[in-house]
Design an enzyme around this catalytic site. Structure first.
Site, short mmCIF file in Angstrom:
data_model
loop_
_atom_site.label_atom_id
_atom_site.label_comp_id
_atom_site.label_asym_id
_atom_site.label_seq_id
_atom_site.Cartn_x
_atom_site.Cartn_y
_atom_site.Cartn_z
N HIS A 1 0.62 -1.21 0.34
CA HIS A 1 0.29 0.19 -0.63
C HIS A 1 0.84 1.59 0.40
CE1 HIS A 1 -3.01 -3.18 2.47
NE2 HIS A 1 -3.34 -2.37 0.89
N SER B 1 0.03 -8.96 1.51
CA SER B 1 -0.54 -9.46 1.52
C SER B 1 -1.41 -8.71 3.13
CB SER B 1 -1.39 -10.54 1.33
OG SER B 1 -2.68 -10.84 1.46
N SER B 2 -2.49 -7.89 3.44
CA SER B 2 -2.68 -7.74 4.82
C SER B 2 -3.28 -8.97 5.44
CB SER B 2 -3.94 -6.66 4.38
OG SER B 2 -4.00 -5.63 3.97
#
Ligand code: PAF
Length: 293
Positions: free
Chosen positions: A46, A194-195
């Site tokens: 992000h 990835s979260s």
């Protein structure tokens, strides 16, 4: 919210109208706006989008909204990580100008139901496994685009199908925003960030590397083998990996997002999804473009 957070430069809006008016003033001052929509739990992937937006535009807006309509599993929605204080700290560190942080009832009416025709892009690969997911994604992204009205919006290549779906919606509804695709950010050993990675147990975290390995294998094989041979060998490799339950491994035309059966003079992309324990992991890689970042 802690006083420290309240005192810093990042402006936070919870209300659609308020942020819309605020951004009208930014636009009137001649500044270009870059938008990074997220569901929070921000990681280096992000933050690379925020950096790309900072490089390309004058004013950077991020949104954090865990969008209920794109979850098919209620438990998954409830358990989705929401480390908001940590996210705010990162947004300040990366000099994001504005955060849009709405509640669910700010974005949806309780009786709301609508869908958009997505040329079947929402029924294949991820869409087949997660029915309704891309309708949920397009609903919220449309609302966010209408609210922010940015010049550019930045998305990570990791959710490649999501970008294809959003690009289709942008063309179809003639939304005035340019989409920018940013490279996948990987851990040192290759796992795509990835979260959801935080939920992998240590043994699963190691097993998850099979996805990146399957893509690098595909990239290598693609130089000398046919599409059919690459698919067979990579599927065999995935089958031999402990803990991996493959959902799909496919090779697509990266522009039309249609499966390909033979090599063509177009960019081709390999896409993979698998379950490792309770967690689903997706990843992808262009096959005829140098992209082993
Ligand atoms: O990619 C995501 O984080 C989400 O799908 C998005 C684009 C923010 C919409 O909720």
């Amino acid at each position: 919210m802690s006083p420290l957070i309240a005192n810093c430069n990042l402006k936070i809006f919870n209300n659609r109208e308020a942020i819309h008016h605020y951004l009208d003033d930014i636009r009137s001052s001649g500044k270009s706006i870059g938008f990074v929509p997220t569901m929070g739990a921000l990681h280096a992937g992000h933050l690379s989008l925020i950096e790309a937006a900072r490089r390309k535009t004058d004013f950077v807006v991020c949104s954090i909204f865990v969008n209920p309509t794109q979850f098919n599993d209620k438990k998954d929605l409830e358990n989705y990580p929401r480390p908001i204080e940590d996210d705010l700290r990162k947004l300040r560190e990366f000099k994001c100008d504005v955060l849009f942080l709405p509640e669910v009832d700010e974005m949806y009416n309780s009786s709301e139901f609508w869908s958009i025709e997505l040329d079947n892009l929402d029924n294949i690969l991820e869409g087949r496994i997660r029915p309704g997911h891309y309708q949920g994604v397009t609903q919220i992204v449309k609302k966010l685009f209408d609210t922010v009205q940015s010049d550019f919006a930045f998305f990570g290549q990791k959710d490649y199908q999501q970008i294809m779906v959003i690009a289709y919606m942008v063309r179809k509804l003639r939304i005035k925003v340019k989409l920018v695709i940013c490279p996948i950010i990987r851990e040192n050993d290759g796992l795509a960030m990835s979260s959801r990675n935080v939920y992998l147990l240590p043994a699963e975290r190691l097993q998850a590397l099979a996805l990146y390995k399957s893509l690098t294998l595909a990239h290598e094989l693609f130089k000398t083998h046919s599409v059919k041979q690459v698919k067979k060998k990579v599927n065999d490799f995935l089958e031999s990996c402990p803990g991996i339950e493959t959902e799909y491994f496919e090779i697509y035309n990266a522009r039309t997002f249609k499966p390909i059966t033979s090599k063509r003079a177009v960019t081709m992309i390999a896409l993979v999804a698998a379950r490792i324990g309770k967690i689903r992991i997706i990843d992808n890689m262009y096959l005829n473009k140098e992209n082993l970042y």
